[in-house]
Motif scaffolding. Structure first.
Motif, short mmCIF file in Angstrom:
data_model
loop_
_atom_site.label_atom_id
_atom_site.label_comp_id
_atom_site.label_asym_id
_atom_site.label_seq_id
_atom_site.Cartn_x
_atom_site.Cartn_y
_atom_site.Cartn_z
N THR A 86 0.82 -1.22 0.00
CA THR A 86 0.00 0.00 0.00
C THR A 86 0.85 1.26 0.00
OG1 THR A 86 -1.68 -1.21 1.25
CG2 THR A 86 -1.90 1.19 1.17
N ILE A 87 1.95 1.24 0.74
CA ILE A 87 2.84 2.41 0.79
C ILE A 87 4.21 2.08 0.20
CG2 ILE A 87 1.67 3.62 2.66
CD1 ILE A 87 3.66 2.42 4.61
N SER A 88 4.18 1.17 -0.78
CA SER A 88 5.37 0.86 -1.60
C SER A 88 6.52 0.24 -0.82
CB SER A 88 5.86 2.12 -2.32
OG SER A 88 4.84 2.66 -3.14
N ILE A 89 6.20 -0.59 0.15
CA ILE A 89 7.24 -1.39 0.80
C ILE A 89 7.58 -2.55 -0.12
CG2 ILE A 89 7.74 -2.94 2.73
CD1 ILE A 89 7.86 -0.07 3.54
N ALA A 90 8.86 -2.77 -0.35
CA ALA A 90 9.29 -3.80 -1.31
C ALA A 90 9.30 -5.18 -0.66
CB ALA A 90 10.67 -3.46 -1.86
N GLU A 91 8.10 -5.61 -0.18
CA GLU A 91 8.00 -6.99 0.30
C GLU A 91 7.78 -7.90 -0.90
OE1 GLU A 91 4.57 -8.33 0.06
OE2 GLU A 91 4.48 -6.44 -1.03
N MET A 92 7.56 -9.16 -0.66
CA MET A 92 7.57 -10.14 -1.74
C MET A 92 6.50 -9.89 -2.79
SD MET A 92 7.73 -14.25 -1.32
CE MET A 92 6.33 -14.23 -0.19
N PHE A 93 5.30 -9.52 -2.38
CA PHE A 93 4.22 -9.30 -3.34
C PHE A 93 4.54 -8.10 -4.24
CE2 PHE A 93 0.00 -7.43 -4.36
CZ PHE A 93 -0.47 -8.46 -5.16
#
Length: 216
Positions: free
Chosen positions: A164-171
C-alpha cells in the motif's frame, strides 16, 4: 531475466515479509495482553478507551490503517517523515491492528477461567499477580493458542498489504518483475513462497500446541 535472478529478487522481498511478520508478533502479542487488561479494567474510562480502540481497529480495514499511520504525521502535524518512515509505519499499523484481535482472544480466555481457580489460589496464599502468572496465564495460553494460530496464519497473508505504501516486500517485488516481463510467473512464484511460509508457520504452531497439550 532468468529464473535464478527472479528467485534472488523474490528472496529479498521474502526477507522483508518475514521481518514484518516477526516484528508484528513480537510487539502485538504483549500489547494485546495490555489492551485486554484495559478492556477488563474496573476503571470505566480505561475500559471505554480499550473498548473503543478494539472496535476501531477491528472495524476498519488494515490497508486504511496503514495509510493513516503513514500520512497522519504530515496532515495532522505537518511533519515530513520521508521514505525511511515507510517500514516503521507498516510495523506500527500491523501491531496496533493485530493487538486488538489478540486482546479479544486473551480476554475471552481469561474470562472463561472459573472463579474456583482464583479462590483456590487465595487459599494457597497467592496474591493477584502470582495467581495470574502461575495459575491463570498458563491455562489461558493453552486455551487461546488455536485462535492465536489462526490469527498468525492470517498475518502471513496480510503482510502483502505492505505494498500500500510501496514497501518492497515479496508481493510488491513480484508485481514489479511481472510488469517488467509481462508475465504472471513472478506472481505464481510469490504464491509458492507464501504457501511454503504459511505451511512452516502452521507446522510450528501445531508443534507448540502438541507440546503444551502434554501439560494439561
Amino acid at each position: 531475466m532468468d529464473i535464478m535472478a527472479m528467485t534472488a529478487q523474490l528472496a529479498e522481498g521474502f526477507l522483508v515479509t518475514v521481518q514484518i511478520f516477526v516484528l508484528t508478533l513480537l510487539f502485538s502479542l504483549p500489547l494485546g495482553m495490555l489492551v485486554a487488561f484495559g478492556r477488563m479494567s474496573r476503571c470505566k474510562i480505561i475500559k471505554l478507551i480499550a473498548k473503543l480502540y478494539i472496535s476501531v481497529m477491528r472495524g476498519t480495514p488494515l490497508m486504511l490503517q496503514i495509510i493513516v499511520v503513514y500520512f497522519a504525521p504530515y496532515y495532522m502535524f505537518r511533519m515530513k517523515m520521508g521514505p525511511s518512515y515507510r517500514f516503521p509505519a507498516v510495523i506500527i499499523a500491523f501491531v496496533i491492528n493485530y493487538a486488538a484481535y489478540f486482546a479479544e482472544i486473551y480476554r475471552s480466555g481469561i474470562e472463561s477461567m472459573p472463579n474456583g481457580q482464583y479462590e483456590a489460589a487465595q487459599v494457597l496464599g497467592y496474591n493477584k499477580a502470582q495467581t495470574f502468572i502461575r495459575i491463570i496465564l498458563p491455562q489461558v495460553i493453552k486455551l487461546v493458542l488455536p485462535s492465536i494460530t489462526n490469527e498468525t496464519i492470517t498475518l502471513v497473508k496480510d503482510t502483502s498489504l505492505a505494498f500500500t505504501i510501496s514497501i518492497a516486500e515479496m508481493f510488491t517485488v513480484a508485481k514489479q518483475i511481472g510488469a517488467a516481463q509481462t508475465s504472471v510467473m513472478p506472481l505464481l512464484a510469490a504464491g509458492i513462497f507464501y504457501y511454503v511460509f504459511n505451511l512452516i508457520v502452521a507446522t510450528v504452531m501445531e508443534y507448540i500446541e502438541k507440546r503444551l497439550s502434554y501439560y494439561r
